[in-house]
Design an enzyme around this catalytic site. Structure first.
Site, PDB file in Angstrom:
ATOM      1  N   GLN A 218      49.486  38.802  36.960  1.00 53.14           N
ATOM      2  CA  GLN A 218      50.582  39.387  37.927  1.00 53.14           C
ATOM      3  C   GLN A 218      50.534  38.951  39.188  1.00 53.14           C
ATOM      4  OE1 GLN A 218      50.189  43.739  36.463  1.00 53.14           O
ATOM      5  NE2 GLN A 218      52.167  43.478  37.241  1.00 53.14           N
ATOM      6  N   HIS A 219      51.546  38.894  39.935  1.00 49.55           N
ATOM      7  CA  HIS A 219      51.596  38.802  41.379  1.00 49.55           C
ATOM      8  C   HIS A 219      51.668  37.302  42.000  1.00 49.55           C
ATOM      9  CE1 HIS A 219      50.540  42.988  41.693  1.00 49.55           C
ATOM     10  NE2 HIS A 219      49.202  42.841  41.479  1.00 49.55           N
TER      11      HIS A 219
ATOM     12  N   ASP B 100      50.228  40.976  32.533  1.00 40.99           N
ATOM     13  CA  ASP B 100      49.227  40.950  31.505  1.00 40.99           C
ATOM     14  C   ASP B 100      48.790  42.484  31.160  1.00 40.99           C
ATOM     15  OD1 ASP B 100      48.258  41.694  34.117  1.00 40.99           O
ATOM     16  OD2 ASP B 100      46.727  39.831  34.203  1.00 40.99           O
TER      17      ASP B 100
END
Length: 475
Positions: A72-73, A239
Protein backbone atom coordinates in the site's frame (compact mmCIF):
# COMPACT_ATOMS: atom_id res chain seq x y z
CA UNK A 1 -9.85 -28.85 -17.54
CA UNK A 2 -11.13 -26.58 -14.79
CA UNK A 3 -10.83 -22.83 -15.35
CA UNK A 4 -7.78 -21.26 -13.73
CA UNK A 5 -7.27 -17.91 -12.03
CA UNK A 6 -4.08 -16.09 -11.06
CA UNK A 7 -3.32 -14.04 -7.98
CA UNK A 8 -0.33 -11.70 -7.83
CA UNK A 9 1.29 -10.29 -4.67
CA UNK A 10 3.70 -7.46 -5.47
CA UNK A 11 5.13 -6.87 -2.00
CA UNK A 12 8.05 -4.82 -0.74
CA UNK A 13 10.56 -7.65 -1.09
CA UNK A 14 9.27 -9.79 -3.95
CA UNK A 15 6.52 -10.68 -6.42
CA UNK A 16 4.63 -13.93 -5.89
CA UNK A 17 2.19 -15.53 -8.34
CA UNK A 18 -0.23 -18.36 -7.55
CA UNK A 19 -2.41 -20.06 -10.14
CA UNK A 20 -5.40 -21.91 -8.72
CA UNK A 21 -8.51 -23.70 -9.90
CA UNK A 22 -11.33 -21.16 -9.94
CA UNK A 23 -13.91 -23.53 -8.47
CA UNK A 24 -11.98 -25.22 -5.65
CA UNK A 25 -8.98 -22.98 -5.04
CA UNK A 26 -6.61 -25.93 -5.52
CA UNK A 27 -3.06 -24.75 -6.21
CA UNK A 28 -1.88 -25.64 -9.72
CA UNK A 29 1.45 -23.81 -9.99
CA UNK A 30 3.30 -20.80 -8.58
CA UNK A 31 6.33 -18.57 -9.10
CA UNK A 32 8.38 -15.82 -7.52
CA UNK A 33 10.58 -12.89 -8.54
CA UNK A 34 12.78 -10.74 -6.30
CA UNK A 35 12.55 -6.99 -5.64
CA UNK A 36 15.58 -4.92 -4.62
CA UNK A 37 15.88 -3.43 -1.14
CA UNK A 38 15.27 0.26 -0.52
CA UNK A 39 12.50 2.77 0.05
CA UNK A 40 12.29 4.08 -3.51
CA UNK A 41 12.10 1.83 -6.56
CA UNK A 42 11.75 2.21 -10.31
CA UNK A 43 8.37 0.54 -11.05
CA UNK A 44 9.99 -1.19 -14.03
CA UNK A 45 11.63 -3.46 -11.44
CA UNK A 46 8.18 -4.66 -10.34
CA UNK A 47 7.29 -5.47 -13.94
CA UNK A 48 10.47 -7.48 -14.45
CA UNK A 49 9.87 -9.37 -11.20
CA UNK A 50 6.28 -10.11 -12.26
CA UNK A 51 7.53 -11.37 -15.61
CA UNK A 52 10.01 -13.67 -13.83
CA UNK A 53 7.37 -14.92 -11.40
CA UNK A 54 4.91 -15.63 -14.22
CA UNK A 55 7.58 -17.49 -16.18
CA UNK A 56 8.35 -19.67 -13.16
CA UNK A 57 4.61 -20.26 -12.70
CA UNK A 58 4.24 -21.47 -16.28
CA UNK A 59 2.58 -18.36 -17.69
CA UNK A 60 -1.09 -17.47 -17.98
CA UNK A 61 -2.26 -20.09 -20.47
CA UNK A 62 -5.69 -21.29 -19.39
CA UNK A 63 -6.10 -18.43 -16.90
CA UNK A 64 -9.47 -16.70 -17.21
CA UNK A 65 -8.95 -13.91 -14.66
CA UNK A 66 -6.04 -12.19 -12.89
CA UNK A 67 -5.94 -9.86 -9.90
CA UNK A 68 -3.00 -7.94 -8.45
CA UNK A 69 -2.55 -7.20 -4.75
CA UNK A 70 0.29 -4.97 -3.65
CA UNK A 71 2.08 -2.98 -1.02
CA UNK A 72 0.00 0.00 0.00
CA UNK A 73 0.71 3.73 -0.13
CA UNK A 74 3.53 3.72 -2.72
CA UNK A 75 3.55 6.88 -4.86
CA UNK A 76 3.81 6.22 -8.62
CA UNK A 77 3.79 9.44 -10.63
CA UNK A 78 3.12 9.38 -14.38
CA UNK A 79 3.53 12.09 -17.00
CA UNK A 80 1.04 12.87 -19.76
CA UNK A 81 2.51 10.10 -21.93
CA UNK A 82 2.21 7.46 -19.19
CA UNK A 83 5.94 7.42 -18.41
CA UNK A 84 7.13 7.20 -14.82
CA UNK A 85 8.29 10.61 -13.61
CA UNK A 86 10.62 9.44 -10.82
CA UNK A 87 11.26 6.28 -8.75
CA UNK A 88 8.24 5.36 -6.65
CA UNK A 89 8.41 6.31 -2.97
CA UNK A 90 7.37 3.28 -0.92
CA UNK A 91 5.34 3.03 2.28
CA UNK A 92 8.49 2.67 4.40
CA UNK A 93 10.11 5.87 3.12
CA UNK A 94 9.92 8.35 6.00
CA UNK A 95 11.27 11.48 4.28
CA UNK A 96 7.71 12.90 4.18
CA UNK A 97 7.29 12.93 7.98
CA UNK A 98 7.49 16.74 8.13
CA UNK A 99 5.01 16.97 5.25
CA UNK A 100 2.60 14.77 7.20
CA UNK A 101 2.79 17.07 10.21
CA UNK A 102 2.26 20.11 7.97
CA UNK A 103 -0.84 18.64 6.36
CA UNK A 104 -2.39 17.68 9.69
CA UNK A 105 -1.79 21.14 11.17
CA UNK A 106 -3.02 22.94 8.06
CA UNK A 107 -6.39 21.22 8.08
CA UNK A 108 -6.79 22.34 11.68
CA UNK A 109 -5.94 25.96 10.87
CA UNK A 110 -2.63 25.59 12.65
CA UNK A 111 -3.89 23.31 15.45
CA UNK A 112 -2.61 19.74 14.95
CA UNK A 113 -5.13 18.27 17.39
CA UNK A 114 -8.04 19.83 15.55
CA UNK A 115 -6.39 18.89 12.26
CA UNK A 116 -6.21 15.23 13.28
CA UNK A 117 -9.95 15.26 13.97
CA UNK A 118 -10.62 16.88 10.58
CA UNK A 119 -8.49 14.31 8.73
CA UNK A 120 -10.09 11.37 10.56
CA UNK A 121 -13.54 12.70 9.72
CA UNK A 122 -12.54 13.29 6.08
CA UNK A 123 -10.83 10.00 5.18
CA UNK A 124 -10.92 7.79 8.28
CA UNK A 125 -7.18 8.17 8.95
CA UNK A 126 -4.66 10.74 10.12
CA UNK A 127 -1.76 11.01 7.66
CA UNK A 128 1.69 9.77 8.64
CA UNK A 129 4.80 9.51 6.51
CA UNK A 130 3.67 6.21 4.96
CA UNK A 131 0.57 7.70 3.28
CA UNK A 132 0.60 8.73 -0.38
CA UNK A 133 -0.80 12.18 0.33
CA UNK A 134 2.25 13.08 2.42
CA UNK A 135 4.63 11.88 -0.28
CA UNK A 136 2.84 14.10 -2.80
CA UNK A 137 3.33 17.12 -0.51
CA UNK A 138 7.01 16.19 -0.15
CA UNK A 139 7.33 15.99 -3.94
CA UNK A 140 5.66 19.35 -4.43
CA UNK A 141 8.02 20.99 -1.93
CA UNK A 142 11.31 19.24 -2.78
CA UNK A 143 11.00 18.29 -6.46
CA UNK A 144 8.62 20.86 -7.95
CA UNK A 145 9.73 20.09 -11.51
CA UNK A 146 8.74 16.44 -11.01
CA UNK A 147 5.40 17.51 -9.59
CA UNK A 148 4.85 19.80 -12.56
CA UNK A 149 5.36 16.80 -14.90
CA UNK A 150 2.98 14.59 -12.90
CA UNK A 151 -0.24 14.18 -14.86
CA UNK A 152 -1.51 11.23 -12.82
CA UNK A 153 -0.65 9.47 -9.56
CA UNK A 154 -1.40 5.85 -8.75
CA UNK A 155 -0.39 3.01 -6.43
CA UNK A 156 1.88 0.02 -7.11
CA UNK A 157 -0.96 -2.44 -7.71
CA UNK A 158 -2.78 0.10 -9.92
CA UNK A 159 0.30 0.52 -12.10
CA UNK A 160 0.82 -3.23 -12.51
CA UNK A 161 -2.83 -3.80 -13.45
CA UNK A 162 -2.52 -0.98 -15.99
CA UNK A 163 0.63 -2.59 -17.39
CA UNK A 164 -1.11 -5.97 -17.69
CA UNK A 165 -3.83 -4.25 -19.70
CA UNK A 166 -1.17 -2.92 -22.07
CA UNK A 167 -2.55 0.59 -21.74
CA UNK A 168 -0.86 3.99 -22.01
CA UNK A 169 -4.11 5.87 -21.50
CA UNK A 170 -4.19 7.59 -18.10
CA UNK A 171 -7.98 7.47 -18.21
CA UNK A 172 -7.72 3.67 -18.00
CA UNK A 173 -6.03 3.66 -14.58
CA UNK A 174 -8.07 1.63 -12.09
CA UNK A 175 -7.82 0.87 -8.36
CA UNK A 176 -10.00 -0.63 -5.63
CA UNK A 177 -11.49 0.57 -2.35
CA UNK A 178 -8.92 -1.06 -0.09
CA UNK A 179 -5.85 0.47 -1.72
CA UNK A 180 -7.52 3.84 -2.37
CA UNK A 181 -8.30 4.05 1.35
CA UNK A 182 -4.57 4.17 2.11
CA UNK A 183 -3.85 7.23 0.00
CA UNK A 184 -5.14 9.84 2.44
CA UNK A 185 -7.41 11.41 -0.19
CA UNK A 186 -10.18 8.82 -0.61
CA UNK A 187 -12.92 8.36 1.98
CA UNK A 188 -14.04 4.78 2.77
CA UNK A 189 -17.16 6.08 4.53
CA UNK A 190 -18.23 8.29 1.62
CA UNK A 191 -16.82 6.04 -1.11
CA UNK A 192 -15.35 9.03 -2.90
CA UNK A 193 -12.15 10.96 -3.50
CA UNK A 194 -11.47 14.23 -1.71
CA UNK A 195 -10.08 16.42 -4.53
CA UNK A 196 -9.56 19.26 -2.03
CA UNK A 197 -7.04 17.11 -0.15
CA UNK A 198 -5.22 16.20 -3.36
CA UNK A 199 -4.98 19.90 -4.21
CA UNK A 200 -3.80 20.67 -0.69
CA UNK A 201 -0.97 18.17 -1.06
CA UNK A 202 0.04 18.89 -4.66
CA UNK A 203 -0.94 22.49 -5.24
CA UNK A 204 -2.86 21.15 -8.24
CA UNK A 205 -5.00 18.14 -9.10
CA UNK A 206 -3.35 15.29 -11.03
CA UNK A 207 -5.57 12.52 -12.30
CA UNK A 208 -6.23 9.53 -10.04
CA UNK A 209 -7.49 6.01 -10.85
CA UNK A 210 -11.17 5.20 -10.98
CA UNK A 211 -12.16 3.19 -7.89
CA UNK A 212 -13.83 -0.14 -8.74
CA UNK A 213 -16.16 -2.33 -6.72
CA UNK A 214 -14.91 -5.61 -5.21
CA UNK A 215 -15.70 -7.75 -8.28
CA UNK A 216 -15.77 -5.10 -11.00
CA UNK A 217 -13.45 -5.77 -13.95
CA UNK A 218 -10.54 -3.44 -14.63
CA UNK A 219 -10.41 -4.54 -18.26
CA UNK A 220 -8.65 -7.36 -20.06
CA UNK A 221 -5.04 -8.44 -20.00
CA UNK A 222 -2.98 -9.28 -23.01
CA UNK A 223 -3.64 -12.74 -24.41
CA UNK A 224 -1.34 -15.36 -22.91
CA UNK A 225 -0.60 -16.99 -26.27
CA UNK A 226 -2.34 -17.58 -29.61
CA UNK A 227 -5.57 -19.48 -29.19
CA UNK A 228 -6.04 -18.39 -25.57
CA UNK A 229 -8.54 -15.64 -24.72
CA UNK A 230 -7.35 -12.59 -22.86
CA UNK A 231 -7.94 -12.93 -19.09
CA UNK A 232 -10.17 -10.54 -17.21
CA UNK A 233 -8.35 -8.18 -14.86
CA UNK A 234 -9.71 -7.79 -11.33
CA UNK A 235 -9.73 -4.52 -9.39
CA UNK A 236 -6.95 -5.85 -7.14
CA UNK A 237 -6.42 -4.88 -3.51
CA UNK A 238 -4.01 -3.59 -0.92
CA UNK A 239 -1.91 -6.34 0.57
CA UNK A 240 -3.63 -6.53 3.96
CA UNK A 241 -7.12 -6.57 2.45
CA UNK A 242 -6.01 -9.32 0.08
CA UNK A 243 -4.58 -11.31 2.99
CA UNK A 244 -7.91 -11.08 4.81
CA UNK A 245 -9.66 -12.33 1.67
CA UNK A 246 -7.15 -15.13 1.23
CA UNK A 247 -7.59 -16.23 4.83
CA UNK A 248 -11.37 -16.08 4.61
CA UNK A 249 -11.37 -13.74 7.62
CA UNK A 250 -14.83 -12.91 8.98
CA UNK A 251 -16.28 -10.27 11.28
CA UNK A 252 -14.74 -10.82 14.70
CA UNK A 253 -11.43 -12.04 13.28
CA UNK A 254 -8.29 -10.01 13.93
CA UNK A 255 -5.20 -10.75 11.87
CA UNK A 256 -1.74 -10.05 13.30
CA UNK A 257 0.76 -10.11 10.44
CA UNK A 258 4.51 -10.25 11.09
CA UNK A 259 5.98 -9.31 7.74
CA UNK A 260 8.34 -6.54 6.60
CA UNK A 261 5.94 -4.32 8.52
CA UNK A 262 3.73 -5.47 11.35
CA UNK A 263 -0.01 -5.07 11.00
CA UNK A 264 -3.04 -5.72 13.18
CA UNK A 265 -6.31 -5.52 11.28
CA UNK A 266 -9.91 -6.53 11.80
CA UNK A 267 -12.81 -7.29 9.50
CA UNK A 268 -15.58 -4.81 10.28
CA UNK A 269 -18.97 -3.87 8.91
CA UNK A 270 -18.60 -0.19 9.79
CA UNK A 271 -16.00 2.47 8.99
CA UNK A 272 -13.73 3.86 11.71
CA UNK A 273 -12.29 7.32 12.28
CA UNK A 274 -9.56 7.51 14.94
CA UNK A 275 -8.34 11.08 15.55
CA UNK A 276 -5.47 9.70 17.63
CA UNK A 277 -4.11 8.31 14.37
CA UNK A 278 -3.36 4.87 15.78
CA UNK A 279 -6.00 3.09 13.68
CA UNK A 280 -6.08 3.66 9.94
CA UNK A 281 -9.68 3.44 8.78
CA UNK A 282 -9.19 1.39 5.63
CA UNK A 283 -11.71 -0.40 3.42
CA UNK A 284 -11.51 -4.13 2.72
CA UNK A 285 -11.74 -6.11 -0.52
CA UNK A 286 -15.35 -7.26 -0.13
CA UNK A 287 -17.27 -4.01 0.37
CA UNK A 288 -16.69 -3.76 4.11
CA UNK A 289 -13.98 -2.14 6.20
CA UNK A 290 -10.56 -3.04 7.59
CA UNK A 291 -9.45 -0.92 10.57
CA UNK A 292 -5.70 -1.39 10.75
CA UNK A 293 -2.75 -0.58 12.99
CA UNK A 294 0.71 -0.72 11.40
CA UNK A 295 4.24 -0.85 12.80
CA UNK A 296 7.25 -0.30 10.57
CA UNK A 297 9.35 -2.88 12.40
CA UNK A 298 8.47 -6.55 12.46
CA UNK A 299 10.28 -9.54 10.93
CA UNK A 300 13.37 -7.47 10.13
CA UNK A 301 13.88 -6.99 13.88
CA UNK A 302 14.47 -10.72 14.19
CA UNK A 303 16.82 -10.69 11.20
CA UNK A 304 18.81 -7.77 12.62
CA UNK A 305 19.24 -9.33 16.06
CA UNK A 306 20.15 -12.68 14.52
CA UNK A 307 22.88 -10.84 12.60
CA UNK A 308 24.13 -9.20 15.79
CA UNK A 309 24.34 -12.61 17.43
CA UNK A 310 26.03 -14.10 14.39
CA UNK A 311 23.37 -16.75 13.91
CA UNK A 312 20.32 -17.62 11.82
CA UNK A 313 16.62 -17.24 12.50
CA UNK A 314 16.22 -20.85 13.61
CA UNK A 315 18.89 -20.51 16.26
CA UNK A 316 17.51 -17.11 17.30
CA UNK A 317 14.17 -18.81 17.98
CA UNK A 318 15.87 -21.48 20.11
CA UNK A 319 17.73 -18.84 22.11
CA UNK A 320 14.57 -16.81 22.72
CA UNK A 321 12.72 -19.87 24.01
CA UNK A 322 15.66 -20.72 26.29
CA UNK A 323 15.26 -17.39 28.13
CA UNK A 324 12.62 -16.75 30.78
CA UNK A 325 9.73 -14.35 30.09
CA UNK A 326 10.93 -10.79 30.54
CA UNK A 327 14.38 -11.55 29.11
CA UNK A 328 16.09 -11.11 32.45
CA UNK A 329 15.04 -7.46 32.53
CA UNK A 330 16.09 -6.54 28.98
CA UNK A 331 13.55 -4.46 27.04
CA UNK A 332 13.94 -3.70 23.35
CA UNK A 333 12.22 -0.85 21.54
CA UNK A 334 12.69 -2.21 18.02
CA UNK A 335 12.44 1.08 16.15
CA UNK A 336 15.11 0.16 13.61
CA UNK A 337 13.42 1.97 10.69
CA UNK A 338 11.84 4.79 12.69
CA UNK A 339 8.29 3.94 13.71
CA UNK A 340 4.75 4.55 12.57
CA UNK A 341 2.85 3.34 15.67
CA UNK A 342 3.69 5.28 17.75
CA UNK A 343 4.42 7.96 15.17
CA UNK A 344 8.17 8.44 15.61
CA UNK A 345 9.68 8.51 12.12
CA UNK A 346 13.12 9.61 13.36
CA UNK A 347 13.35 7.08 16.22
CA UNK A 348 16.09 4.47 16.53
CA UNK A 349 16.20 1.18 18.39
CA UNK A 350 16.84 0.95 22.11
CA UNK A 351 17.89 -1.84 24.44
CA UNK A 352 17.11 -0.90 28.03
CA UNK A 353 17.91 -2.63 31.31
CA UNK A 354 21.25 -4.11 30.22
CA UNK A 355 23.43 -5.32 33.09
CA UNK A 356 26.41 -7.59 33.49
CA UNK A 357 24.09 -10.29 34.76
CA UNK A 358 21.54 -10.34 31.94
CA UNK A 359 23.90 -9.63 29.02
CA UNK A 360 23.36 -13.01 27.44
CA UNK A 361 22.49 -14.01 23.85
CA UNK A 362 19.29 -15.75 24.92
CA UNK A 363 18.03 -12.63 26.70
CA UNK A 364 18.73 -10.39 23.71
CA UNK A 365 16.92 -12.87 21.45
CA UNK A 366 13.94 -12.98 23.81
CA UNK A 367 13.87 -9.17 24.13
CA UNK A 368 13.75 -8.86 20.33
CA UNK A 369 10.75 -11.18 20.05
CA UNK A 370 8.96 -9.63 23.02
CA UNK A 371 9.63 -6.05 21.88
CA UNK A 372 8.34 -6.71 18.38
CA UNK A 373 5.23 -8.41 19.77
CA UNK A 374 4.59 -5.67 22.34
CA UNK A 375 4.26 -3.15 19.51
CA UNK A 376 1.67 -5.40 17.88
CA UNK A 377 -0.08 -5.92 21.23
CA UNK A 378 -0.49 -2.14 21.46
CA UNK A 379 -2.25 -2.36 18.10
CA UNK A 380 -4.57 -5.10 19.35
CA UNK A 381 -5.42 -2.94 22.37
CA UNK A 382 -6.32 -0.06 20.06
CA UNK A 383 -8.62 -2.29 17.98
CA UNK A 384 -10.44 -3.37 21.14
CA UNK A 385 -10.64 0.20 22.45
CA UNK A 386 -12.41 1.21 19.22
CA UNK A 387 -15.23 -1.15 20.14
CA UNK A 388 -14.32 -3.77 17.54
CA UNK A 389 -15.10 -7.25 18.82
CA UNK A 390 -12.21 -9.72 18.91
CA UNK A 391 -13.32 -13.34 18.70
CA UNK A 392 -10.27 -14.92 17.08
CA UNK A 393 -6.65 -13.83 16.51
CA UNK A 394 -4.84 -15.19 13.45
CA UNK A 395 -1.03 -14.92 13.38
CA UNK A 396 0.48 -14.83 9.87
CA UNK A 397 3.48 -13.56 7.92
CA UNK A 398 7.06 -14.64 7.47
CA UNK A 399 7.88 -13.86 11.10
CA UNK A 400 5.10 -16.18 12.26
CA UNK A 401 7.12 -19.14 10.99
CA UNK A 402 9.37 -18.68 14.04
CA UNK A 403 8.46 -21.11 16.82
CA UNK A 404 9.48 -18.47 19.37
CA UNK A 405 7.08 -15.93 17.86
CA UNK A 406 4.26 -18.49 17.89
CA UNK A 407 4.84 -19.52 21.51
CA UNK A 408 5.54 -16.08 22.93
CA UNK A 409 2.74 -14.28 21.02
CA UNK A 410 -0.16 -15.51 23.19
CA UNK A 411 1.71 -14.50 26.36
CA UNK A 412 2.36 -10.97 25.07
CA UNK A 413 -0.94 -10.46 23.24
CA UNK A 414 -2.82 -11.90 26.21
CA UNK A 415 -5.00 -14.19 24.06
CA UNK A 416 -4.60 -17.54 22.28
CA UNK A 417 -3.52 -17.29 18.65
CA UNK A 418 -4.28 -19.49 15.68
CA UNK A 419 -1.50 -19.94 13.13
CA UNK A 420 -2.55 -21.02 9.62
CA UNK A 421 -0.30 -23.21 7.56
CA UNK A 422 2.40 -21.18 5.83
CA UNK A 423 1.13 -19.81 2.55
CA UNK A 424 0.95 -16.85 0.19
CA UNK A 425 -2.17 -15.33 1.72
CA UNK A 426 -1.96 -12.06 -0.21
CA UNK A 427 -1.59 -13.77 -3.59
CA UNK A 428 -4.29 -16.25 -2.55
CA UNK A 429 -6.63 -13.36 -1.78
CA UNK A 430 -5.95 -11.85 -5.19
CA UNK A 431 -6.66 -15.23 -6.81
CA UNK A 432 -9.90 -15.56 -4.84
CA UNK A 433 -10.94 -12.12 -6.08
CA UNK A 434 -10.13 -13.20 -9.65
CA UNK A 435 -12.32 -16.28 -9.21
CA UNK A 436 -15.12 -14.08 -7.86
CA UNK A 437 -14.81 -11.88 -10.94
CA UNK A 438 -14.77 -14.86 -13.31
CA UNK A 439 -17.87 -16.38 -11.73
CA UNK A 440 -19.73 -13.04 -11.68
CA UNK A 441 -21.23 -14.10 -8.34
CA UNK A 442 -22.53 -12.13 -5.40
CA UNK A 443 -19.72 -13.24 -3.07
CA UNK A 444 -16.20 -14.70 -3.29
CA UNK A 445 -16.00 -18.47 -3.79
CA UNK A 446 -15.91 -20.53 -0.61
CA UNK A 447 -12.33 -21.77 -0.67
CA UNK A 448 -10.87 -23.57 2.34
CA UNK A 449 -7.14 -23.28 1.83
CA UNK A 450 -5.52 -23.72 5.25
CA UNK A 451 -5.86 -25.44 8.59
CA UNK A 452 -4.74 -23.63 11.74
CA UNK A 453 -2.80 -24.60 14.85
CA UNK A 454 -3.75 -23.04 18.18
CA UNK A 455 -1.12 -21.69 20.62
CA UNK A 456 -1.91 -20.77 24.21
CA UNK A 457 0.18 -19.37 27.07
CA UNK A 458 -0.38 -17.60 30.37
CA UNK A 459 -0.45 -13.82 29.82
CA UNK A 460 2.68 -11.93 30.87
CA UNK A 461 1.44 -8.45 31.81
CA UNK A 462 4.78 -7.56 33.41
CA UNK A 463 6.43 -7.81 29.97
CA UNK A 464 3.93 -5.31 28.57
CA UNK A 465 4.32 -3.01 31.57
CA UNK A 466 8.12 -2.84 31.31
CA UNK A 467 7.91 -2.26 27.57
CA UNK A 468 5.36 0.54 28.04
CA UNK A 469 7.57 2.24 30.60
CA UNK A 470 10.56 2.25 28.24
CA UNK A 471 8.37 3.28 25.27
CA UNK A 472 6.87 6.23 27.11
CA UNK A 473 10.19 7.37 28.57
CA UNK A 474 11.67 7.48 25.08
CA UNK A 475 9.23 10.10 23.79
Amino acid sequence: MNALVAGIDSSTQSCKVVIREASSGALVRQGRGAHPPGTEVDPAVWWRALDAALAEAGGLDGVVAVSVAGQQHGMVCLDEHGDVVRPALLWNDTRSAAAAAELVAELGAGDPVRGAVEWADAVGSVPVAAFTVTKLRWLAEHEPAAMARTAAVCLPHDWLTWQLAGSRDLDRLRTDRSDASGTGYWSPAAGAYRPDLIRRACGREPAVPRVLGPAEPAGEGASASPGHPAPLLGPGAGDNAAAALGLGAQTGDVVVSVGTSGTVFAVSGAPTADPAGTIAGFADATGGFLPLVCTLNAARVLEAVAAVLGTGLGRLSQLALAARPGAGGLVMLPYLEGERTPNRPAATGTVAGLTGTNARPENLARAAVEGMLCGLADGLDAIRAAGIGVQRVLLIGGGARSEAVRRIAPAVLGVPVEVPEAGEYVADGAARQAAWLAAAGDAPPDWTLTATRRYEADPEPAVRDRYAAVRDAAR
